[in-house]
Design a protein around this motif. Structure first.
Motif, PDB file in Angstrom:
ATOM      1  N   VAL A 120     -13.203   6.400 -10.785  1.00 26.11           N
ATOM      2  CA  VAL A 120     -12.117   5.421 -10.737  1.00 26.11           C
ATOM      3  C   VAL A 120     -10.784   6.150 -10.826  1.00 26.11           C
ATOM      4  O   VAL A 120     -10.575   6.968 -11.726  1.00 26.11           O
ATOM      5  N   ALA A 121      -9.881   5.858  -9.886  1.00 30.63           N
ATOM      6  CA  ALA A 121      -8.535   6.428  -9.902  1.00 30.63           C
ATOM      7  C   ALA A 121      -7.529   5.337 -10.240  1.00 30.63           C
ATOM      8  O   ALA A 121      -7.599   4.231  -9.694  1.00 30.63           O
ATOM      9  N   GLN A 122      -6.586   5.665 -11.135  1.00 29.90           N
ATOM     10  CA  GLN A 122      -5.560   4.691 -11.513  1.00 29.90           C
ATOM     11  C   GLN A 122      -4.447   4.577 -10.466  1.00 29.90           C
ATOM     12  O   GLN A 122      -3.962   3.488 -10.191  1.00 29.90           O
ATOM     13  N   SER A 123      -3.998   5.704  -9.920  1.00 33.43           N
ATOM     14  CA  SER A 123      -2.968   5.728  -8.871  1.00 33.43           C
ATOM     15  C   SER A 123      -1.776   4.817  -9.162  1.00 33.43           C
ATOM     16  O   SER A 123      -1.471   3.916  -8.373  1.00 33.43           O
ATOM     17  N   PRO A 124      -1.075   5.020 -10.276  1.00 35.70           N
ATOM     18  CA  PRO A 124       0.018   4.098 -10.634  1.00 35.70           C
ATOM     19  C   PRO A 124       1.113   4.000  -9.585  1.00 35.70           C
ATOM     20  O   PRO A 124       1.695   2.924  -9.396  1.00 35.70           O
ATOM     21  N   GLU A 125       1.409   5.102  -8.871  1.00 39.23           N
ATOM     22  CA  GLU A 125       2.465   5.055  -7.864  1.00 39.23           C
ATOM     23  C   GLU A 125       2.134   4.076  -6.740  1.00 39.23           C
ATOM     24  O   GLU A 125       3.026   3.497  -6.122  1.00 39.23           O
ATOM     25  N   PHE A 126       0.829   3.891  -6.465  1.00 40.25           N
ATOM     26  CA  PHE A 126       0.416   3.010  -5.387  1.00 40.25           C
ATOM     27  C   PHE A 126       0.000   1.626  -5.885  1.00 40.25           C
ATOM     28  O   PHE A 126      -0.184   0.712  -5.077  1.00 40.25           O
ATOM     29  N   CYS A 127      -0.147   1.482  -7.198  1.00 41.54           N
ATOM     30  CA  CYS A 127      -0.405   0.153  -7.764  1.00 41.54           C
ATOM     31  C   CYS A 127       0.882  -0.654  -7.883  1.00 41.54           C
ATOM     32  O   CYS A 127       0.853  -1.846  -8.167  1.00 41.54           O
ATOM     33  N   GLY A 128       1.998  -0.021  -7.672  1.00 42.49           N
ATOM     34  CA  GLY A 128       3.299  -0.668  -7.788  1.00 42.49           C
ATOM     35  C   GLY A 128       4.160   0.024  -8.816  1.00 42.49           C
ATOM     36  O   GLY A 128       5.295   0.394  -8.554  1.00 42.49           O
ATOM     37  N   ASP A 129       3.621   0.205 -10.002  1.00 44.52           N
ATOM     38  CA  ASP A 129       4.282   0.952 -11.069  1.00 44.52           C
ATOM     39  C   ASP A 129       3.293   1.097 -12.221  1.00 44.52           C
ATOM     40  O   ASP A 129       2.144   0.640 -12.134  1.00 44.52           O
ATOM     41  N   ASP A 130       3.729   1.715 -13.309  1.00 44.10           N
ATOM     42  CA  ASP A 130       2.837   1.960 -14.440  1.00 44.10           C
ATOM     43  C   ASP A 130       2.317   0.667 -15.052  1.00 44.10           C
ATOM     44  O   ASP A 130       1.154   0.582 -15.465  1.00 44.10           O
ATOM     45  N   ASP A 131       3.188  -0.355 -15.129  1.00 41.03           N
ATOM     46  CA  ASP A 131       2.767  -1.618 -15.729  1.00 41.03           C
ATOM     47  C   ASP A 131       1.675  -2.290 -14.897  1.00 41.03           C
ATOM     48  O   ASP A 131       0.707  -2.833 -15.439  1.00 41.03           O
ATOM     49  N   ALA A 132       1.847  -2.257 -13.580  1.00 38.40           N
ATOM     50  CA  ALA A 132       0.838  -2.851 -12.706  1.00 38.40           C
ATOM     51  C   ALA A 132      -0.488  -2.099 -12.825  1.00 38.40           C
ATOM     52  O   ALA A 132      -1.559  -2.712 -12.906  1.00 38.40           O
ATOM     53  N   ALA A 133      -0.402  -0.768 -12.839  1.00 39.81           N
ATOM     54  CA  ALA A 133      -1.615   0.046 -12.968  1.00 39.81           C
ATOM     55  C   ALA A 133      -2.319  -0.235 -14.291  1.00 39.81           C
ATOM     56  O   ALA A 133      -3.551  -0.346 -14.345  1.00 39.81           O
ATOM     57  N   LYS A 134      -1.544  -0.361 -15.346  1.00 42.38           N
ATOM     58  CA  LYS A 134      -2.121  -0.640 -16.664  1.00 42.38           C
ATOM     59  C   LYS A 134      -2.795  -2.004 -16.679  1.00 42.38           C
ATOM     60  O   LYS A 134      -3.878  -2.176 -17.248  1.00 42.38           O
ATOM     61  N   HIS A 135      -2.155  -2.974 -16.041  1.00 41.64           N
ATOM     62  CA  HIS A 135      -2.728  -4.321 -15.994  1.00 41.64           C
ATOM     63  C   HIS A 135      -4.074  -4.320 -15.264  1.00 41.64           C
ATOM     64  O   HIS A 135      -5.062  -4.877 -15.757  1.00 41.64           O
ATOM     65  N   THR A 153       0.793  -1.233   0.000  1.00 46.48           N
ATOM     66  CA  THR A 153       0.000   0.000   0.000  1.00 46.48           C
ATOM     67  C   THR A 153       0.823   1.280   0.000  1.00 46.48           C
ATOM     68  O   THR A 153       0.271   2.360  -0.182  1.00 46.48           O
ATOM     69  N   HIS A 154       2.137   1.188   0.207  1.00 49.66           N
ATOM     70  CA  HIS A 154       2.944   2.401   0.251  1.00 49.66           C
ATOM     71  C   HIS A 154       3.423   2.794  -1.146  1.00 49.66           C
ATOM     72  O   HIS A 154       3.561   1.943  -2.041  1.00 49.66           O
ATOM     73  N   MET A 155       3.666   4.069  -1.335  1.00 52.73           N
ATOM     74  CA  MET A 155       4.090   4.550  -2.637  1.00 52.73           C
ATOM     75  C   MET A 155       5.348   3.817  -3.096  1.00 52.73           C
ATOM     76  O   MET A 155       6.296   3.663  -2.324  1.00 52.73           O
ATOM     77  N   TYR A 156       5.312   3.373  -4.337  1.00 51.45           N
ATOM     78  CA  TYR A 156       6.441   2.664  -4.954  1.00 51.45           C
ATOM     79  C   TYR A 156       6.857   1.428  -4.158  1.00 51.45           C
ATOM     80  O   TYR A 156       8.024   1.054  -4.136  1.00 51.45           O
ATOM     81  N   SER A 157       5.903   0.774  -3.502  1.00 51.17           N
ATOM     82  CA  SER A 157       6.232  -0.401  -2.706  1.00 51.17           C
ATOM     83  C   SER A 157       6.348  -1.661  -3.548  1.00 51.17           C
ATOM     84  O   SER A 157       6.667  -2.726  -3.032  1.00 51.17           O
TER      85      SER A 157
END
Length: 225
Positions: A191-206, A160-164
């Protein structure tokens, strides 16, 4: 990503969650929701609601138009939109589905947020949330009200932490939860994408691609807001 929406489905998508404040004001202006609305906030975080028992001098109480709302959202932090929206009266109550626990101090008697009495519920597991919905135990908060889903895709990342990093729920679990949410009778969805908290851009995109698939959203049908 730019802020996009699917007007016919009443789905508004953003990169950063603070823009939900503006989207909710748009929904209110279009009469999709009213002051008796219930907000269901599905997020890895509580977004500072219980830390912001008093907010002064940041202009939240002088937002009178959609332009004001746009300008206000543009200057708030990504986790500082929920308390002002509740204080302003955009929602009657808030139900949380979040990995974070409500602070003990709030349970011990501090039941007001920025001068307004808090009403709602909070769940740390999807199964408990689903059970309470289906048993009718949340009817006092939901029945007869317009309903807003506020989904942050970082809910599906256990880090749950930024860039975790990526500690994502399985695709099957993500699709199961999304399918359940899709089939609930919402009046409006943010709906919020929040890529920094999804892990990274690839995770957010997935996660985003799974969301679009489950909710039958085609990017070619999107417009900017």
């Amino acid at each position: 990503m730019n802020r996009i929406c699917f007007p016919e489905k009443r789905v508004y998508i953003m990169r950063d969650h603070n823009w939900a404040y503006y989207a909710w004001d748009i929904a209110k202006s279009l009469k999709y929701i009213n002051k008796e609305s219930s907000l269901i906030h599905v997020d890895a975080h509580l977004d500072d609601l219980f830390d912001q028992l008093e907010i002064v001098d940041n202009g939240w109480d002088t937002v009178d138009s959609l332009q004001d709302s746009h300008d206000y959202a543009s200057k708030t932090a990504i986790d500082e939109f929920l308390a002002p929206a509740f204080a302003k009266g955009l929602f009657n109550n808030i139900i949380f589905l979040s990995n974070e626990n409500v602070p003990d101090a709030f349970h011990e008697g501090n039941q007001t947020i920025m001068g307004r009495e808090y009403r709602g519920a909070q769940f740390t597991s999807f199964s408990a949330f689903k059970s309470q919905i289906e048993s009718g135990k949340l009817n006092s908060l939901l029945k007869g009200r317009t309903k807003v889903l506020d989904l942050d895709l970082d809910y599906f990342n256990l880090g749950t932490h930024m860039y975790s990093g990526q500690i994502l729920k399985s695709d099957n679990e993500i699709v199961e939860i999304l399918t359940y949410l899709k089939n609930y009778p919402w009046d409006f969805i943010t709906v919020a994408q929040s890529p920094e908290f999804c892990g990274d851009d690839d995770a957010a995109k997935h996660i985003y691609n799974l969301f679009c698939s489950v909710f039958d959203l085609n990017i070619e049908d999107a417009t900017y807001w």
